[in-house]
Design an enzyme around this catalytic site. Structure first.
Site, PDB file in Angstrom:
ATOM      1  N   VAL A  15      43.890  31.948  54.803  1.00 13.14           N
ATOM      2  CA  VAL A  15      45.084  32.748  54.506  1.00 13.14           C
ATOM      3  C   VAL A  15      46.288  32.242  55.300  1.00 13.14           C
ATOM      4  O   VAL A  15      47.370  32.026  54.738  1.00 13.14           O
ATOM      5  CB  VAL A  15      44.829  34.250  54.782  1.00 13.14           C
ATOM      6  CG1 VAL A  15      46.046  35.061  54.351  1.00 13.14           C
ATOM      7  CG2 VAL A  15      43.588  34.739  54.051  1.00 13.14           C
ATOM      8  N   VAL A 131      43.882  44.597  51.049  1.00 13.35           N
ATOM      9  CA  VAL A 131      43.150  45.239  49.945  1.00 13.35           C
ATOM     10  C   VAL A 131      43.428  44.493  48.647  1.00 13.35           C
ATOM     11  O   VAL A 131      44.573  44.389  48.205  1.00 13.35           O
ATOM     12  CB  VAL A 131      43.581  46.715  49.769  1.00 13.35           C
ATOM     13  CG1 VAL A 131      42.723  47.382  48.700  1.00 13.35           C
ATOM     14  CG2 VAL A 131      43.489  47.471  51.080  1.00 13.35           C
ATOM     15  N   GLY A 186      30.784  28.442  47.896  1.00 16.45           N
ATOM     16  CA  GLY A 186      31.844  28.994  48.743  1.00 16.45           C
ATOM     17  C   GLY A 186      32.311  30.376  48.320  1.00 16.45           C
ATOM     18  O   GLY A 186      33.308  30.887  48.819  1.00 16.45           O
ATOM     19  N   GLU A 189      29.790  34.213  52.038  1.00 12.78           N
ATOM     20  CA  GLU A 189      29.710  33.756  53.432  1.00 12.78           C
ATOM     21  C   GLU A 189      28.266  33.378  53.766  1.00 12.78           C
ATOM     22  O   GLU A 189      27.329  33.843  53.110  1.00 12.78           O
ATOM     23  CB  GLU A 189      30.098  34.901  54.378  1.00 12.78           C
ATOM     24  CG  GLU A 189      31.474  35.488  54.141  1.00 12.78           C
ATOM     25  CD  GLU A 189      32.572  34.677  54.801  1.00 12.78           C
ATOM     26  OE1 GLU A 189      32.250  33.838  55.661  1.00 12.78           O
ATOM     27  OE2 GLU A 189      33.737  34.857  54.420  1.00 12.78           O
ATOM     28  N   LYS A 204      38.201  48.537  52.513  1.00  7.81           N
ATOM     29  CA  LYS A 204      39.358  48.562  51.607  1.00  7.81           C
ATOM     30  C   LYS A 204      39.542  49.953  50.998  1.00  7.81           C
ATOM     31  O   LYS A 204      40.668  50.444  50.872  1.00  7.81           O
ATOM     32  CB  LYS A 204      39.166  47.516  50.515  1.00  7.81           C
ATOM     33  CG  LYS A 204      39.163  46.090  51.072  1.00  7.81           C
ATOM     34  CD  LYS A 204      38.602  45.108  50.069  1.00  7.81           C
ATOM     35  CE  LYS A 204      38.585  43.695  50.611  1.00  7.81           C
ATOM     36  NZ  LYS A 204      37.801  42.772  49.782  1.00  7.81           N
TER      37      LYS A 204
HETATM   38  N1  LIG Z   1      40.054  34.516  52.785  1.00 11.65           N
HETATM   39  C1  LIG Z   1      40.460  35.458  51.951  1.00 11.65           C
HETATM   40  O1  LIG Z   1      40.471  35.264  50.745  1.00 11.65           O
HETATM   41  C2  LIG Z   1      40.934  36.779  52.482  1.00 11.65           C
HETATM   42  C3  LIG Z   1      41.355  37.764  51.570  1.00 11.65           C
HETATM   43  C4  LIG Z   1      41.846  38.979  52.050  1.00 11.65           C
HETATM   44  C5  LIG Z   1      41.877  39.195  53.407  1.00 11.65           C
HETATM   45  N2  LIG Z   1      41.428  38.244  54.268  1.00 11.65           N
HETATM   46  C6  LIG Z   1      41.491  38.515  55.689  1.00 11.65           C
HETATM   47  O2  LIG Z   1      42.372  37.587  56.302  1.00 11.65           O
HETATM   48  C7  LIG Z   1      41.951  37.330  57.636  1.00 11.65           C
HETATM   49  C8  LIG Z   1      41.771  35.816  57.805  1.00 11.65           C
HETATM   50  O3  LIG Z   1      40.797  35.368  56.870  1.00 11.65           O
HETATM   51  P1  LIG Z   1      40.604  33.804  56.554  1.00 11.65           P
HETATM   52  O4  LIG Z   1      39.737  33.749  55.365  1.00 11.65           O
HETATM   53  O5  LIG Z   1      41.908  33.101  56.532  1.00 11.65           O
HETATM   54  O6  LIG Z   1      39.764  33.350  57.825  1.00 11.65           O
HETATM   55  P2  LIG Z   1      39.477  31.858  58.329  1.00 11.65           P
HETATM   56  O7  LIG Z   1      39.723  30.878  57.239  1.00 11.65           O
HETATM   57  O8  LIG Z   1      38.160  31.885  58.997  1.00 11.65           O
HETATM   58  O9  LIG Z   1      40.611  31.631  59.439  1.00 11.65           O
HETATM   59  C9  LIG Z   1      40.593  32.287  60.662  1.00 11.65           C
HETATM   60  C10 LIG Z   1      41.609  31.635  61.566  1.00 11.65           C
HETATM   61  O10 LIG Z   1      41.608  32.332  62.814  1.00 11.65           O
HETATM   62  C11 LIG Z   1      41.461  31.388  63.871  1.00 11.65           C
HETATM   63  N3  LIG Z   1      40.716  32.037  64.940  1.00 11.65           N
HETATM   64  C12 LIG Z   1      39.481  32.590  64.902  1.00 11.65           C
HETATM   65  N4  LIG Z   1      39.147  33.097  66.104  1.00 11.65           N
HETATM   66  C13 LIG Z   1      40.208  32.837  66.914  1.00 11.65           C
HETATM   67  C14 LIG Z   1      40.469  33.077  68.276  1.00 11.65           C
HETATM   68  N5  LIG Z   1      39.580  33.721  69.044  1.00 11.65           N
HETATM   69  N6  LIG Z   1      41.660  32.687  68.779  1.00 11.65           N
HETATM   70  C15 LIG Z   1      42.569  32.046  68.002  1.00 11.65           C
HETATM   71  N7  LIG Z   1      42.368  31.794  66.709  1.00 11.65           N
HETATM   72  C16 LIG Z   1      41.211  32.182  66.175  1.00 11.65           C
HETATM   73  C17 LIG Z   1      40.702  30.211  63.274  1.00 11.65           C
HETATM   74  O11 LIG Z   1      40.965  29.053  64.053  1.00 11.65           O
HETATM   75  P3  LIG Z   1      40.394  27.590  63.622  1.00 11.65           P
HETATM   76  O12 LIG Z   1      41.117  27.256  62.327  1.00 11.65           O
HETATM   77  O13 LIG Z   1      40.800  26.691  64.708  1.00 11.65           O
HETATM   78  O14 LIG Z   1      38.919  27.771  63.434  1.00 11.65           O
HETATM   79  C18 LIG Z   1      41.319  30.163  61.879  1.00 11.65           C
HETATM   80  O15 LIG Z   1      42.522  29.424  61.889  1.00 11.65           O
HETATM   81  C19 LIG Z   1      40.689  38.164  57.838  1.00 11.65           C
HETATM   82  O16 LIG Z   1      41.040  39.410  58.401  1.00 11.65           O
HETATM   83  C20 LIG Z   1      40.180  38.365  56.422  1.00 11.65           C
HETATM   84  O17 LIG Z   1      39.394  39.533  56.289  1.00 11.65           O
HETATM   85  C21 LIG Z   1      40.964  37.042  53.833  1.00 11.65           C
END
Ligand SMILES: NC(=O)c1ccc[n+]([C@@H]2O[C@H](COP(=O)([O-])OP(=O)(O)OC[C@H]3O[C@@H](n4cnc5c(N)ncnc54)[C@H](OP(=O)(O)O)[C@@H]3O)[C@@H](O)[C@H]2O)c1
Length: 427
Positions: A15, A131, A186, A189, A204
């Site tokens: 994101v 959401v 993908g 998870e 949500k």
């Molecule tokens: N993916 C979706 O489609 C989606 C949809 C709706 C909502 N969301 C929400 O959006 C949020 C992010 O999701 P995502 O899918 O983008 O996750 P993601 O791809 O796993 O990205 C997480 C990011 O956070 C960083 N991170 C993790 N732990 C950290 C820490 N302790 N300190 C600093 N940085 C840290 C990671 O760093 P690195 O890159 O260096 O590993 C990565 O850049 C979540 O709350 C998720 O529920 C996601």
């Protein structure tokens, strides 16, 4: 043009990376829409060396440092209901910074307290992306469907579950096999528990309930059941009765309070919810006299989720649009849970039994003793002494009566597996 909105992004994964790219690609148009440029002035992720396809100034591996930077708004895209995400949002608000987040887990658990902290300092805390990804349902419930009392919100809110159920229907494969494929592609998870167990949908739903009904998000007032026990046979029988099985989050007003549930449900094939396929999301809002409204689209993934985050940023740049959950946090009441049997539905029941004389009579006896009456029945497979499936549709019945009957039936030595019960949704 007014001074830029300074944005620091914590979390540069799916994101966060999408937000950086979307803002860069449409900087001029977004500046016009927002009335001022959107300037990314800092970012944070764990790994400074990861190839991300973009460069950011002021990168830090410490997300909390962003809360002390000169940014106007912190975008929290790390995730998790506690830990660094919670600390960052709290620190940002304490330091007078607006927050935009996609973190449903955090808000479902701490939403009221965080909203109060934001409102105390006249800050925005926005969460459209939390959401249903790109579907603007938070804004719609908070700002548009106001004139009449919302009666119910029913949603397919988890793309992983919907993908699995859609694939099970298309291929006839088991839950476990489709889950394995979904993980390879993908769509699921490595640890799918939060998705397939219904927890993500619950997060949500708690947020939608809060906006729709003016209650604090409350996971404790929700029953949550996942899709792990759904079999290809259930999906097949559902289609014979003119239904599809979907994992629904349902929140509705009843005479005794708010009924909030996450569970697999039989949805009529002609209902718009039944036709939300694959990883898509769909939400049906019963807005009282204003009527029903249906929303569908991509509920996750880089672009739809980034789209929702950017919309929130533009809103913050413009000066915002009112309280976090649509009314002051102090006015969010404790959720009055509906009485256990407030919502009567017909039920789909499936029993795996040995094909022996008297088995049907035994099942019928237990159902009748608990006050469950049967509308229709299918029996499949006739091989004396081998298990057969008996499927029944009940008349409208309280859940507790069905559970009582099934407990007694499950104790029979003629029953081979845990009986399955799935509510049938009217729409
Ligand atoms: N993916 C979706 O489609 C989606 C949809 C709706 C909502 N969301 C929400 O959006 C949020 C992010 O999701 P995502 O899918 O983008 O996750 P993601 O791809 O796993 O990205 C997480 C990011 O956070 C960083 N991170 C993790 N732990 C950290 C820490 N302790 N300190 C600093 N940085 C840290 C990671 O760093 P690195 O890159 O260096 O590993 C990565 O850049 C979540 O709350 C998720 O529920 C996601």
């Amino acid at each position: 043009m007014a001074a830029p909105l300074k944005i620091a992004i914590a979390g540069l994964g799916t994101v966060g990376g999408g937000v950086v790219k979307a803002i860069a690609a449409r900087a001029d148009e977004l500046a016009v829409r927002a009335g001022r440029p959107l300037a990314i002035t800092g970012g944070s992720a764990r790994d400074a060396n990861k190839a991300r396809g973009f460069k950011l100034e002021n990168f830090t591996a410490d997300p909390l440092a962003l809360a002390a930077s000169d940014a106007d708004v912190i975008v929290e895209l790390i995730g998790g209901e506690e830990g660094v995400a919670r600390k960052l949002v709290e620190a940002a608000l304490a330091n007078g910074k607006h927050v935009v987040t996609a973190n449903k887990a955090l808000l479902a658990k701490h939403g009221k307290a965080l909203a109060a902290a934001a409102e105390k300092k006249n800050l925005h805390l926005k969460f459209e992306a939390a959401v249903a990804g790109g579907i603007p349902i938070v804004k719609t419930l908070r700002e548009s469907l106001l004139a009449y009392e919302v009666q119910a919100v029913k949603g397919i809110l988890n793309g992983t579950c919907n993908y699995i159920l859609t694939e099970m229907e298309a291929s006839g494969a088991s839950f476990a096999d489709v889950l394995k494929d979904a993980q390879k592609l993908g769509y699921a998870e490595a640890d799918p528990t939060l998705d397939v167990g219904g927890g993500d949908t619950a997060h949500k739903l708690a947020l939608l309930s809060s906006i729709a009904f003016g209650v604090a998000p409350d996971l404790s007032a929700m029953t949550v059941e996942g899709i792990q026990h759904i079999t290809p046979a259930d999906i097949h029988f559902a289609s014979e009765f003119g239904f599809r099985i979907k994992l629904l989050g349902v929140a509705r007003r009843t005479a005794s309070g708010i009924d909030q549930k996450v569970h697999p449900a039989m949805v009529r094939t002609r209902s718009p919810l039944a036709n939300v396929d694959g990883a898509a999301n769909g939400i049906l809002v019963d807005a009282g006299q204003a009527g029903p409204f249906f929303f569908s689209g991509r509920g996750a993934g880089e672009a739809p989720t980034a789209s929702a985050v950017v919309a929130d940023l533009v809103e913050v740049a413009r000066g915002g649009d009112g309280p976090v959950f649509g009314r002051p946090a102090s006015g969010l009441t404790a959720l009055p849970p509906a009485a256990a049997d407030a919502a009567l539905t017909p039920w789909y029941l499936r029993f795996e039994v040995l094909d022996l004389p008297g088995v049907l009579a035994e099942i019928a006896g237990h159902l009748s003793q608990s006050g469950v009456s049967i509308e229709s029945m299918i029996q499949r497979g006739r091989d004396h002494g081998a298990p057969v499936a008996i499927v029944m549709i009940t008349h409208e019945t309280p859940q507790s009566a069905v559970e009582r009957a099934l407990k007694a039936i499950a104790a029979s030595d003629k029953v081979r597996a845990r009986p399955c019960m799935i509510p049938m949704e009217a729409a």
